[in-house]
Design a protein around this motif. Structure first.
Motif, mmCIF file in Angstrom:
data_model
loop_
_atom_site.group_PDB
_atom_site.id
_atom_site.type_symbol
_atom_site.label_atom_id
_atom_site.label_comp_id
_atom_site.label_asym_id
_atom_site.label_seq_id
_atom_site.Cartn_x
_atom_site.Cartn_y
_atom_site.Cartn_z
ATOM 1 N N SER A 202 0.831 -1.195 0.000
ATOM 2 C CA SER A 202 0.000 0.000 0.000
ATOM 3 C C SER A 202 0.868 1.247 0.000
ATOM 4 C CB SER A 202 -0.927 0.001 1.215
ATOM 5 O OG SER A 202 -0.154 -0.052 2.408
ATOM 6 N N ASP A 203 2.175 1.050 0.032
ATOM 7 C CA ASP A 203 3.116 2.161 0.090
ATOM 8 C C ASP A 203 3.389 2.656 -1.324
ATOM 9 O OD1 ASP A 203 6.113 2.759 2.021
ATOM 10 O OD2 ASP A 203 5.300 3.871 0.331
ATOM 11 N N THR A 204 3.032 3.866 -1.611
ATOM 12 C CA THR A 204 3.253 4.438 -2.941
ATOM 13 C C THR A 204 4.443 5.377 -2.976
ATOM 14 O OG1 THR A 204 1.690 6.210 -2.467
ATOM 15 C CG2 THR A 204 0.812 4.235 -3.536
ATOM 16 N N THR A 205 5.215 5.407 -1.877
ATOM 17 C CA THR A 205 6.380 6.288 -1.843
ATOM 18 C C THR A 205 7.401 5.885 -2.892
ATOM 19 O OG1 THR A 205 6.091 6.631 0.527
ATOM 20 C CG2 THR A 205 8.249 7.178 -0.406
ATOM 21 N N TYR A 206 7.552 4.572 -3.030
ATOM 22 C CA TYR A 206 8.530 4.052 -3.964
ATOM 23 C C TYR A 206 7.817 3.500 -5.190
ATOM 24 C CZ TYR A 206 11.204 4.079 0.372
ATOM 25 O OH TYR A 206 11.797 4.450 1.545
ATOM 26 N N SER A 207 8.314 3.827 -6.342
ATOM 27 C CA SER A 207 7.745 3.271 -7.559
ATOM 28 C C SER A 207 8.826 2.687 -8.461
ATOM 29 C CB SER A 207 6.964 4.348 -8.313
ATOM 30 O OG SER A 207 7.815 5.443 -8.630
ATOM 31 N N ASP A 208 9.998 3.261 -8.439
ATOM 32 C CA ASP A 208 11.059 2.812 -9.337
ATOM 33 C C ASP A 208 11.947 1.775 -8.670
ATOM 34 O OD1 ASP A 208 11.592 6.135 -10.781
ATOM 35 O OD2 ASP A 208 9.958 4.689 -10.947
ATOM 36 N N TYR A 209 11.357 0.658 -8.308
ATOM 37 C CA TYR A 209 12.156 -0.369 -7.663
ATOM 38 C C TYR A 209 12.041 -1.685 -8.411
ATOM 39 C CZ TYR A 209 7.669 -1.817 -5.654
ATOM 40 O OH TYR A 209 6.370 -2.226 -5.492
ATOM 41 N N TYR A 210 13.092 -2.469 -8.330
ATOM 42 C CA TYR A 210 13.046 -3.830 -8.837
ATOM 43 C C TYR A 210 12.374 -4.695 -7.768
ATOM 44 C CZ TYR A 210 15.992 -3.169 -12.960
ATOM 45 O OH TYR A 210 16.481 -2.796 -14.181
ATOM 46 N N ALA A 211 11.612 -5.642 -8.196
ATOM 47 C CA ALA A 211 10.950 -6.563 -7.274
ATOM 48 C C ALA A 211 11.393 -7.983 -7.584
ATOM 49 C CB ALA A 211 9.442 -6.438 -7.391
#
Length: 124
Positions: A25-34
């Motif tokens: 639910s955290d939208t702070t980070y978007s440009d991350y590899y998962a």
């Protein structure tokens, strides 16, 4: 702090399929590899699959290549792992993780946040 919650694990017969989900639910980070990792009883944690922040790049361990597919829906902040042709050796706890660096790495130490895991059991 990013909270990741996995779901979708369960018991399935060999040859069957499952789809795991990992939601945040955290939208702070978007440009991350998962990534998805797994740990079987008595074994070390191992890399299974990873996806870039935009979904354009995917990576797989040789043991799951051709059977598993990782994807992400940024609108839902969710990462998926579609697992087909499951084998008893796929039995493990599966964890999703987020790597805030803008590059792929299969090492678990590179990942900053982890979910609690979901159990997958494949019967023969």
């Amino acid at each position: 702090q990013m909270h990741l919650v996995e779901s979708g694990g369960g018991l399935v017969q060999a040859g069957g399929s499952l789809r795991l989900s990992c939601a945040t639910s955290d939208t702070t980070y978007s440009d991350y590899y998962a990534g998805w990792f797994r740990q079987a009883p008595g074994k070390d944690r191992e890399f299974a699959a990873a996806i870039s922040w935009d979904g354009e790049e995917t990576y797989y361990a040789d043991s799951v290549k051709g059977r598993f597919a990782i994807s992400r829906d940024s609108t839902k902040n969710t990462i998926y792992l579609q697992m087909n042709s499951l084998k008893p050796e796929d039995t493990a706890n599966y964890y999703c993780a987020a790597n805030l660096a803008s590059s792929f790495c299969s090492g678990g130490a590179a990942y900053d946040y982890w979910g609690q895991g979901t159990r997958v059991t494949v019967s023969s």
